[in-house]
Write a protein that holds these residues in place. Structure first.
Motif, mmCIF file in Angstrom:
data_model
loop_
_atom_site.group_PDB
_atom_site.id
_atom_site.type_symbol
_atom_site.label_atom_id
_atom_site.label_comp_id
_atom_site.label_asym_id
_atom_site.label_seq_id
_atom_site.Cartn_x
_atom_site.Cartn_y
_atom_site.Cartn_z
ATOM 1 N N ASN A 437 0.827 -1.206 0.000
ATOM 2 C CA ASN A 437 0.000 0.000 0.000
ATOM 3 C C ASN A 437 0.861 1.256 0.000
ATOM 4 O O ASN A 437 0.581 2.211 -0.737
ATOM 5 N N ALA A 438 1.906 1.252 0.817
ATOM 6 C CA ALA A 438 2.787 2.423 0.884
ATOM 7 C C ALA A 438 3.482 2.668 -0.451
ATOM 8 O O ALA A 438 3.614 3.824 -0.891
ATOM 9 N N MET A 439 3.915 1.606 -1.105
ATOM 10 C CA MET A 439 4.590 1.749 -2.398
ATOM 11 C C MET A 439 3.644 2.328 -3.447
ATOM 12 O O MET A 439 4.028 3.186 -4.253
ATOM 13 N N LEU A 440 2.405 1.873 -3.450
ATOM 14 C CA LEU A 440 1.435 2.382 -4.419
ATOM 15 C C LEU A 440 1.117 3.850 -4.153
ATOM 16 O O LEU A 440 0.941 4.642 -5.092
ATOM 17 N N ASP A 441 1.076 4.217 -2.870
ATOM 18 C CA ASP A 441 0.893 5.634 -2.545
ATOM 19 C C ASP A 441 2.056 6.471 -3.083
ATOM 20 O O ASP A 441 1.856 7.554 -3.656
ATOM 21 N N GLN A 442 3.258 5.950 -2.903
ATOM 22 C CA GLN A 442 4.459 6.705 -3.268
ATOM 23 C C GLN A 442 4.576 6.953 -4.764
ATOM 24 O O GLN A 442 5.204 7.921 -5.189
ATOM 25 N N ILE A 443 3.997 6.076 -5.592
ATOM 26 C CA ILE A 443 4.115 6.284 -7.047
ATOM 27 C C ILE A 443 2.931 7.071 -7.602
ATOM 28 O O ILE A 443 2.734 7.125 -8.815
ATOM 29 N N GLY A 444 2.172 7.705 -6.697
ATOM 30 C CA GLY A 444 1.126 8.604 -7.145
ATOM 31 C C GLY A 444 -0.239 7.985 -7.312
ATOM 32 O O GLY A 444 -1.144 8.630 -7.849
ATOM 33 N N LEU A 445 -0.414 6.753 -6.832
ATOM 34 C CA LEU A 445 -1.720 6.092 -6.930
ATOM 35 C C LEU A 445 -2.406 6.121 -5.569
ATOM 36 O O LEU A 445 -2.954 5.124 -5.092
ATOM 37 N N ASP A 446 -2.391 7.285 -4.928
ATOM 38 C CA ASP A 446 -2.870 7.414 -3.560
ATOM 39 C C ASP A 446 -4.335 7.817 -3.465
ATOM 40 O O ASP A 446 -4.924 7.790 -2.389
ATOM 41 N N LYS A 447 -4.948 8.194 -4.566
ATOM 42 C CA LYS A 447 -6.362 8.573 -4.558
ATOM 43 C C LYS A 447 -7.212 7.328 -4.805
ATOM 44 O O LYS A 447 -6.877 6.475 -5.620
ATOM 45 N N LYS A 448 -8.367 7.242 -4.108
ATOM 46 C CA LYS A 448 -9.242 6.073 -4.214
ATOM 47 C C LYS A 448 -10.688 6.508 -4.411
ATOM 48 O O LYS A 448 -11.079 7.620 -4.040
ATOM 49 N N LYS A 484 -7.124 -11.982 -6.717
ATOM 50 C CA LYS A 484 -8.120 -10.904 -6.810
ATOM 51 C C LYS A 484 -8.478 -10.373 -5.412
ATOM 52 O O LYS A 484 -8.530 -9.148 -5.194
ATOM 53 N N SER A 485 -8.689 -11.291 -4.488
ATOM 54 C CA SER A 485 -9.032 -10.864 -3.129
ATOM 55 C C SER A 485 -7.856 -10.174 -2.445
ATOM 56 O O SER A 485 -8.038 -9.211 -1.687
ATOM 57 N N HIS A 486 -6.647 -10.657 -2.693
ATOM 58 C CA HIS A 486 -5.460 -10.029 -2.095
ATOM 59 C C HIS A 486 -5.273 -8.618 -2.625
ATOM 60 O O HIS A 486 -4.980 -7.679 -1.866
ATOM 61 N N TRP A 487 -5.429 -8.452 -3.925
ATOM 62 C CA TRP A 487 -5.187 -7.142 -4.526
ATOM 63 C C TRP A 487 -6.294 -6.154 -4.188
ATOM 64 O O TRP A 487 -6.068 -4.939 -4.163
ATOM 65 N N ALA A 488 -7.485 -6.644 -3.927
ATOM 66 C CA ALA A 488 -8.560 -5.735 -3.497
ATOM 67 C C ALA A 488 -8.178 -5.041 -2.194
ATOM 68 O O ALA A 488 -8.551 -3.878 -1.957
ATOM 69 N N GLN A 489 -7.399 -5.731 -1.362
ATOM 70 C CA GLN A 489 -6.974 -5.154 -0.084
ATOM 71 C C GLN A 489 -5.956 -4.039 -0.252
ATOM 72 O O GLN A 489 -5.742 -3.251 0.675
ATOM 73 N N ILE A 490 -5.326 -3.968 -1.427
ATOM 74 C CA ILE A 490 -4.380 -2.875 -1.668
ATOM 75 C C ILE A 490 -4.919 -1.913 -2.738
ATOM 76 O O ILE A 490 -4.171 -1.122 -3.309
ATOM 77 N N GLY A 491 -6.223 -2.011 -3.007
ATOM 78 C CA GLY A 491 -6.865 -1.029 -3.861
ATOM 79 C C GLY A 491 -6.747 -1.253 -5.349
ATOM 80 O O GLY A 491 -6.847 -0.301 -6.126
ATOM 81 N N VAL A 492 -6.563 -2.489 -5.781
ATOM 82 C CA VAL A 492 -6.462 -2.805 -7.208
ATOM 83 C C VAL A 492 -7.560 -3.813 -7.541
ATOM 84 O O VAL A 492 -7.659 -4.866 -6.905
ATOM 85 N N ASP A 493 -8.365 -3.495 -8.539
ATOM 86 C CA ASP A 493 -9.517 -4.317 -8.902
ATOM 87 C C ASP A 493 -9.221 -5.091 -10.191
ATOM 88 O O ASP A 493 -8.784 -4.495 -11.184
ATOM 89 N N VAL A 494 -9.437 -6.389 -10.178
ATOM 90 C CA VAL A 494 -9.204 -7.201 -11.375
ATOM 91 C C VAL A 494 -10.400 -8.112 -11.616
ATOM 92 O O VAL A 494 -11.173 -8.424 -10.710
#
Length: 646
Positions: A437-448, A484-494
């Motif tokens: 989650n922190a890494m995704l925030d750092q690359i500018g994907l912090d808005k949800k 899919k369930s794991h990535w939903a927890q970090i804000g990525v939908d597949v």
């Protein structure tokens, strides 16, 4: 060259755990006296409808030492296919009659239709001496003319092939094949091609023995001035379509759909693999060119019956009820193993053990050349891929789906292989959703959005589909549902996109996919299929197929890749032109270093050992075999010497 192959073989043998002793091939070194033949063929010869056995065999045929014992003639071997695009299920059983072949251990290249060969000092020239007197299944002699025709007139024909296959291209130039005499051909490459014998032993090396000149030349403009009329009469769109329909290719269904096409296989098509078929039937080739140690012509088994099932459940029912004689394809999932183990007595079968040559049970490919510029940008960000990787709970997947029979793994040669690369294999396999989650925030994907899904720079939620073929790899569907369930927890939908195999390939070929999965090769044979180490395979390197087209077309097609990819392509060309194994390994390490640094391919876990079933009355079948596309099981175990007992 031979020393190089054997030195590599020692390591592979250690990994495979000793499968030696099966069905050796040799050439008769004495005057040969024909032994027995199948009763039905003997009757045809007696009636004058076939030449006598001695005239159908070479004077010095290839001799096969049966795995257990000299067999008896007769019987129908039953095996299952899945749907209308399972042609490689036939290839693996029947179509392994190339110039050379693998030994049982997957360690050494052996003679086959070429009884011997010479290789020059820099491995740029290969001279093959064919077995004299081999005949196609229609009785026409197989000679050097067929080999030259197959490469020079067919495979190098730019109307049939957009580019020559990678196996015959070195330094941007295709091989030149020359006839020295009726049974000697010379292959000359523009530069060293030290892996050529090994490539010839794989399915993709079958072209030199695939096209009978006396038959397939009728469908080429060069040889048939009336071809336009033939095309019109056949209702084909053009001569290339007619050629494919009549003569097929290595990996297309039409290879098995024309009963008139001459082959060199142990069995020939009787009921074709065509639209609407419920089975494919093949009968003994009366001109097959191998014999057992007593001079009896092979194959022992009269007929092959490939029943076509529409789902795995039907295939499993056929196995359990004793209607299948040998099968591993499509039933080889750990979820099926308890059922198959419990029904061994009922189905009257024993289990076959398969040693995986693959590295990865599930390679996950994000399309870094996506047509959507926003997804392309996101997928191309290495930190995004790293975050997704540590956002996967691999241990949960392994425990639930693979019964705790694996370990977290990315890609690369398997543990125990001399080229094992720790970073390539193990990096970013730890489960750490907070860090992801922190890494995704750092690359500018912090808005949800309101559902907790991260937003792209254009305000759209990050959403993509992952293509998977449920009929081929049902376990990968289950893997993706957990991912899919794991990535939903970090804000990525597949979306887990379950599709049919033909559509899967079409989407990949058109660069129309978001992401796809496939078992990752290269665990025991990292140089034969390096698709996960750089963009090598035009259908397999699914994270950047346009880059592979650039590579295979020498820059004429596709999309120019980044410098790291181009460096790996250059290094691989250098590695496959290097006969010295130690030097080759050092070059491959540089490729692994670069692949680890760029992290284009994401893996789940180390490929799991597989299994299959063998009916108890089917003998001469090794019960432990490699499991690989490069060693297309069970073909190299020589089904022509399989035999039934009463």
């Amino acid at each position: 060259m031979r020393d190089e192959i054997l030195s590599r073989g020692v390591t592979r043998r250690a990994v495979l755990g000793g499968m030696a002793g099966v069905a050796a091939l040799s050439l008769a070194g004495r005057a040969f006296a024909a032994g027995g033949e199948a009763p039905a063929l003997a009757q045809l010869a007696k009636e004058g409808k076939l030449p006598p056995l001695a005239e159908r065999l070479p004077k010095k045929p290839m001799i096969v030492t049966p795995y257990e014992k000299v067999g008896t003639y007769g019987g129908t071997l039953r095996r299952g296919l899945r749907g209308s695009s399972d042609h490689n299920g036939i290839l693996r059983m029947v179509g392994n009659q190339g110039l050379v072949r693998w030994n049982m251990d997957f360690t050494e290249v052996l003679p086959n239709l070429a009884e011997r060969w010479e290789v020059n000092d820099d491995a740029s020239q290969f001279t093959f001496h064919l077995i004299q007197g081999v005949r196609w299944s229609d009785g026409h002699p197989f000679t050097a003319d067929d080999v030259v025709f197959a490469i020079e007139d067919v495979v190098k024909n730019n109307e049939l092939y957009s580019a020559p296959p990678a196996q015959i291209v070195v330094a941007g130039k295709p091989v030149v094949v020359e006839k020295l005499d009726d049974y000697t051909v010379k292959f000359t490459f523009a530069a060293a091609n030290a892996l050529y014998l090994e490539n010839l032993a794989t399915p993709l090396g079958q072209h030199p023995t695939l096209f009978a000149k006396h038959y397939c030349s009728k469908f080429l403009p060069k040889y048939n001035s009336n071809l336009d009329a033939d095309v019109k009469a056949a209702g084909a769109a053009g001569w290339t379509e007619l050629f494919r329909a009549k003569c097929g290719d290595i990996e297309i269904p039409s290879r098995w759909s024309n009963v008139e096409k001459p082959t060199l296989d142990p069995w020939v098509v009787k009921e074709p693999y065509s639209g609407g078929a419920t089975r494919v039937v093949m009968e003994r080739n009366p001109y097959f060119w191998q014999v057992d140690t007593e001079g009896n012509q092979l194959p022992y088994i009269d007929e092959l019956n490939f029943g076509i099932s529409q789902d795995v459940e039907s295939l499993m029912l056929n196995v359990i009820s004793g209607k299948i004689d040998i099968q591993e394809r499509h039933i080889n999932s750990l979820a099926n193993k308890p059922t198959l183990s419990q029904n061994m007595e009922k189905g009257d079968y024993r289990l076959l053990s398969l040693v995986p040559s693959a590295a990865q049970q599930c390679s996950l490919y994000l399309n870094m050349t996506h047509k959507d510029p926003e997804l392309r940008k996101i997928f191309a960000d290495k930190a995004f891929r790293q975050a997704l990787s540590i956002g996967i709970n691999r241990q949960e997947i392994i425990d639930i789906i693979y019964f705790a029979q694996s370990e977290g793994y990315q890609t690369g040669p398997r543990p125990g292989h001399p080229w094992y690369h720790e970073q390539l294999a193990r990096q970013f396999t730890e489960y750490d959703p907070d860090k992801a989650n922190a890494m995704l925030d750092q690359i500018g994907l912090d808005k949800k959005n309101g559902n907790g899904i991260r937003l792209r720079s254009d305000g759209q939620p990050i959403f993509f589909a992952i293509d998977v073929i449920p009929t081929l790899y049902p376990d990968l569907v289950d893997v993706l549902e957990l991912v899919k369930s794991h990535w939903a927890q970090i804000g990525v939908d597949v979306k887990v996109n379950t599709i049919e195999r033909a559509l899967y390939y079409t989407r990949g070929d058109d660069n129309a996919h978001d992401a796809q999965v496939w078992p990752g090769p290269g665990g025991l044979d990292p140089m034969l299929d390096p698709r996960d180490y750089f963009a090598f395979h035009p259908q397999g390197s699914r994270y950047a197929i346009p880059w592979t087209l650039w590579y295979t077309s020498n820059g004429k097609e596709g999309e120019e890749p980044p410098e790291s990819q181009k460096k790996r392509m250059k290094l691989f060309d250098e590695a496959r032109s290097t006969a010295d194994l130690d030097k080759r390994g050092a070059i491959m390490k540089q490729i692994f270093d670069l692949a680890a640094e760029d992290f284009e391919v994401m893996g789940i876990c180390l490929a799991v050992g597989g299994f299959g079933v063998i009916r108890n009355n089917l003998r001469n079948v090794p019960e432990k075999q490699p499991d690989s596309w490069s060693w297309p099981n069970p073909g190299p175990a020589l089904p022509q010497q399989f035999t039934f007992t009463s």
